[in-house]
Design an enzyme around this catalytic site. Structure first.
Site, PDB file in Angstrom:
ATOM      1  CD  GLN A 107      -2.481  -2.534  -0.822  1.00 28.62           C
ATOM      2  OE1 GLN A 107      -1.548  -2.797  -1.458  1.00 28.62           O
ATOM      3  NE2 GLN A 107      -3.897  -1.723  -1.699  1.00 28.62           N
ATOM      4  CB  THR A 222       3.304  -3.718  12.700  1.00 27.22           C
ATOM      5  OG1 THR A 222       3.086  -3.552  10.809  1.00 27.22           O
ATOM      6  CG2 THR A 222       2.567  -2.730  13.516  1.00 27.22           C
ATOM      7  CG  ASP A 289      -4.084   5.560   0.910  1.00 25.34           C
ATOM      8  OD1 ASP A 289      -4.285   4.733  -0.027  1.00 25.34           O
ATOM      9  OD2 ASP A 289      -3.715   3.960   0.866  1.00 25.34           O
ATOM     10  CG  ASP A 309      -2.727   0.030   8.352  1.00 24.70           C
ATOM     11  OD1 ASP A 309      -2.193  -0.295   8.829  1.00 24.70           O
ATOM     12  OD2 ASP A 309      -4.716   0.260   8.500  1.00 24.70           O
TER      13      ASP A 309
END
Length: 409
Positions: A107, A222, A289, A309
């Site tokens: 991503q 993050t 996921d 994540d």
């Protein structure tokens, strides 16, 4: 009294003594543990409100040094963090001195270095708050706001295994492009009056850039974990195949957990219970996921499962993907401390707590009301699943006492 009668009497007294020790004292220990769980819950609720304030009293350390010292094998940050607001303020305001393409992954993201040398991962806004991601539970782009919400849920559940996340607005033209590497800069483009970029990743495409509102892009940052804590990647035992028509073993074998329990690191130590905690966490946020997970290296199974994540979450508030809970309903075990915390969060407390925790984030409101409502509904499903387990196997089997002393020395 005859010798035989004395022996019988002594035997009876011995049985009574053992009964008292095993049952009554153990119950006292359990009650004390439960009271500590309740006190910990009240401490968490009292510290939910985090005001982003740059002041750091009673220390000459930088925010980055403080956050780095928080990390230990079983926690990313401690229960009491009076400096949390200052660290998060630095994450959302410190000058960006370098911008690069994100680390490997599927991503779009960017790796930023902030003043003072601290790395953060920037995930751009892709959807409006009320957008519903249709299709498979792992469909769609990463949701930056999901990272923010997941971090605060980690605080509320008392896990403290998710890296710090905060929302941030960046000016792509004045803050990012002047310090961007050639690799990242080569992915910038203009669509209409908006500055956009598509980065480098497995699914990154020039035809699918992330676009700012003019030059201003909303996103999440993050905090990068300290380099002294290298990560080790593991395949999740309950991962999906992501292939149409092909099921993973756990999807058809109801005794699958028995096989997992015989393999390292799930045959001893805290890792299997961490998997159960993570399943509960992921079910609440709608994250289907988590095909891999990270722990610290050379941990021999003792390190926590780090909640990294979490952006494939909060996509569809109407979709409660029960298969995410497979580790819980197949193994039928849960930490007592997790069970207690979930019960304290019933009756609308979870929704209210998360809303309060996120209220001072720069990108607030972080979640739409349907997503907050879905959390309370999913919590009820988790509690019902545990009750089915206790009805079948009994609470002594299902509720596992697993408390660890955590050192921050």
């Amino acid at each position: 009294m005859k010798l035989k009668q004395r022996v019988v009497l002594l035997a009876i007294l011995l049985v009574i003594f053992i009964f008292t020790k095993v049952f009554l004292l153990d119950n006292l220990d359990t009650s004390a543990a439960n009271r500590e769980d309740q006190r910990a819950f009240h401490r968490m609720m009292a510290s939910l409100h985090v005001e982003l304030d740059p002041r750091l009293d009673h220390t000459l350390q930088s925010p980055w040094e403080i956050a780095a010292q928080w990390v230990v094998p079983r926690e990313v940050y401690p229960e009491e963090t009076p400096e949390l607001g200052a660290v998060m303020h630095a994450m959302t305001t410190k000058k960006i001195i370098k911008a690069d393409v994100g680390y490997k992954g599927t991503q779009l993201k960017a790796l930023l270095i902030l003043e003072g040398g601290q790395k953060v991962v920037f995930k751009p806004k892709r959807y409006a708050r009320d957008y519903v991601v249709e299709g498979e539970p792992y469909a769609g782009y990463d949701r930056h706001n999901a990272e923010v919400a997941a971090f605060h849920l980690d605080r509320i559940l008392g896990f403290r295994r998710a890296p710090l996340v905060v929302g941030r607005f960046v000016n792509l033209r004045t803050e990012i492009k002047p310090v961007a590497t050639e690799q990242l800069l080569g992915t910038f483009m203009t669509v209409g009056n908006n500055t956009c970029f598509y980065g480098k990743c497995y699914y990154c495409r020039e035809t699918e850039p992330a676009c700012a509102d003019g030059d201003i892009m909303e996103g999440s940052v993050t905090l990068w974990l300290p380099d002294v804590w290298p990560l080790q990647k593991h395949r999740h035992p309950w991962g999906r195949t992501y292939r149409e028509g092909k099921l993973a073993r756990w999807e058809y074998d109801e005794s699958y957990c028995d096989a997992v329990k015989k393999t390292s690191p799930y045959d001893s130590g805290p890792r299997l219970l961490d998997i159960i905690d993570t399943a509960i966490f992921d079910y609440l946020i709608g994250n289907a996921d988590r095909h891999h997970y990270e722990s610290f290296q050379d941990d021999e199974g003792a390190s926590m499962l780090i909640l990294l994540d979490n952006a494939k979450s909060f996509g569809n508030p109407a979709l409660d993907e029960r298969s995410i809970l497979a580790p819980l309903y197949q193994c039928c075990i849960i930490r007592v401390s997790t069970w207690n915390r979930l019960n304290y969060l019933k009756n609308g407390v979870l929704k209210s707590a998360l809303k309060t925790a996120m209220s001072h984030d720069p990108i607030s409101p972080v979640l739409s009301d349907p997503h907050l409502d879905a959390l309370d509904q999913r919590l009820l499903s988790i509690l019902a699943t545990v009750k089915q387990c206790t009805d079948q196997f009994g609470p002594d089997v299902v509720l596992v006492e697993d408390r660890m002393t955590l050192s921050h020395l």
